[in-house]
Scaffold this active site. Sequence first.
Site, short mmCIF file in Angstrom:
data_model
loop_
_atom_site.label_atom_id
_atom_site.label_comp_id
_atom_site.label_asym_id
_atom_site.label_seq_id
_atom_site.Cartn_x
_atom_site.Cartn_y
_atom_site.Cartn_z
N ASP A 176 0.95 -1.71 -0.18
CA ASP A 176 -0.20 0.14 -0.17
C ASP A 176 0.88 1.29 -0.12
O ASP A 176 1.98 1.73 0.07
CB ASP A 176 -0.72 -0.07 1.43
CG ASP A 176 -2.22 1.10 1.11
OD1 ASP A 176 -2.18 1.31 0.11
OD2 ASP A 176 -3.03 0.49 1.54
N ASP A 200 -11.17 1.92 -3.50
CA ASP A 200 -10.85 1.75 -1.66
C ASP A 200 -12.29 2.12 -2.10
O ASP A 200 -12.68 1.16 -0.91
CB ASP A 200 -10.31 2.82 -0.62
CG ASP A 200 -9.18 2.21 -0.62
OD1 ASP A 200 -8.57 1.10 -0.82
OD2 ASP A 200 -8.46 3.04 -0.18
#
Length: 736
Positions: A479, A549
């Site tokens: 990430d 997301d």
Amino acid sequence: MPILYNDATKEFHLQTEKTSYILSILQNGQLGQLYYGKKLRHRESFERLFHIEEMPNTACTTEGDPVFSLDLIKQEYPAFGTTDFREPAYQVLQENGSRITDFIYKGHAIFKGKKKLDGLPATYAEEEAEATTLEITLFDEEIDVEICLSYTVFEQLNAIARSVKFTNHGSAEVNLTRALSASLDLPDSDFELVQLSGAWVRERHMKTRKLVPGLQSIASTRGTSSAQQNPFLALKRPETTEHHGDVYGVSLVYSGNFLAQVEVDHYDVSRLMIGINPFDFNWLLESGETFQTPEAVFVYSAEGLNGMSQTYHQLYRTRLARGKWRDRERPVLINNWEATYWAFDEKKIFELAQSSKELGVELFVLDDGWFGKRDDDTTSLGDWTEDKRKLPSGITQLAQNITDLGMEFGLWFEPEMVSKASDLYQAHPDWVLHVPNRRMSHGRNQLVLDFSRPEVVDHLYGMMAKVLNDAPISYVKWDMNRYMTEVGSLEWPADRQREVAHRYILGVYSLYERLTAEFPHVLFESCAGGGSRFDPGMLYYAPQGWTSDDTDAVERLKIQYGTSMVYPLSSMGAHVSAVPNHQVGRVTSLETRANTAYFGAFGYELDVTKMTDEEKEQVKQQILFYKENRKLIQQGQFYRIKSPFAKDGNEASWMVVSDDQEQALLGYYQVLARPNPGYNRIFFKGLNAEFAYAIEGVDDTFYGDELMEAGVQLNRCRKQAHPADFSSALFKLKRV
């Protein structure tokens, strides 16, 4: 031979199965662009494609010649300041302050195969016969600098990969203030520009606008390719659709600041350029040094946007993605993030894994919160050792316990970031991007580590490699949750500070290269706050990325549709999550959530222990269905049918077809129900007109030509007579 050279006329003809790209050496020794488009038969001369005549109010290169002006000529790699007033592909700042250059043809080489780019991701050829490369060398005698323009033709895939290398052979240093990867001049401006724009949780939405005189561009200055813009654009004719008409696409294999622009001049010539963003960029090139630009991939399609996309899909899935996982079917995973966020312990994680295994899940992924003292986003980034409060047995034992269930185990890292409340920051506060005596901005309570410094990359490699060596880990979610600010480094002198953003990306690539080489069994998934660094550069190291997301099934229609403009389904992480959705609060059926997520690398992101027995049975069936069809989904030909970006935007549809055309899967989605809607037909694509097909659940057979040309009445094939809001349907076709 895919690349031909006419010696008498000094022309290069690059050919794929369906396209031609023709350039020439101009009378002043520079390179001109003659043609790019549908394939032409080779001729001994293409001089008829080049024409200039005297025009008013024009500067010309040679005294006494009132005709030859670069302002009127289509060029390959144009410069500024010598009669071309359009923006250039490059600029070289010299010691005397001049930016004027004269790079002329020195020589060329044609060879089978393709070279690797130094320190940068790029497409590749596994066998020499797959590609042919042309390298053209240009030289400026005054400053003793060389430019090598590289063109690789993927003949079967109808793509051309281009890049540029600068070499300083002189004794004096020079500065590259602009070094784009490619330029293309097209003969008119009757185009619409298609771009992929957005923001966090609404990445890669399709935007279309008509070209007008002047500059139109997309760019990133955020340190990543960004959620706001993607390093891709296409120029299509106004009448071009998904499946018919001309389109030119260009995609940059790069993950940092970029610029993609089109300039329409006063004669309606369109100049398309792409490369590292010149804004806040400079590269000091000392004697003997080289600078390599990222690779740009051009695709021309006469078969509409979908034809262009299919070329990118095949090339990027098979000759950009690499390693063990390139051609393997991806495992069905579950990620604990939306199930627990940071609030978990060893018992909860194991219960989730046990329940998931019973449903058919193959890979359990432990997300953020397993390290340091990480109970929220204010602490511990940089300290990649397990939190014994939550995991008293440690990561190694937890991973072993889960693999003993017959599952694989994956882990989340955010290696490029550091929290102020961390051991790493306390030991090395100078290891973050910052400018001395200036305030440091924050984002998500974290700072950006200075990956332009080799010792920082080395440290992170050591920390991550230890975890991967100690535990049975087969998946890493990498990430990156904030953009760069105060881009400066204590590692580099003042005259190299504008190199830091690019050197940072080179550092990220270096770490990825080392880890993927040492742990080839690990499936890496790239993530950047969702889709903020979803680009071809990442795909080279991580064959799939977290698309967004935003896991809402309705929002994902636009996100996945836009992403498919360039990226294959195998690269698009897509999960079924809880409702109400955690990003938009929408409630959609478990069926629709799965029907959307199927078209990607499929998984779940919810607490399965809280599901009803009925829901668990439904999930079991979804996983069985995906396992039966994932090879088709991940490796088949993808067709977009109904666009959620249409004026109405209430419907979306897409499908995949196997290479042998014997099976296909179509997804249809309706956002809002309508009263008394009338009859609606769905039209299939990519089938064999001669084959007879059965549609699962329908008592009839249909020939391929009927399904594609006449279509099928939608209500005849779907279960619900009166579909509700956020409804969907799948149509599975098999040849009979």
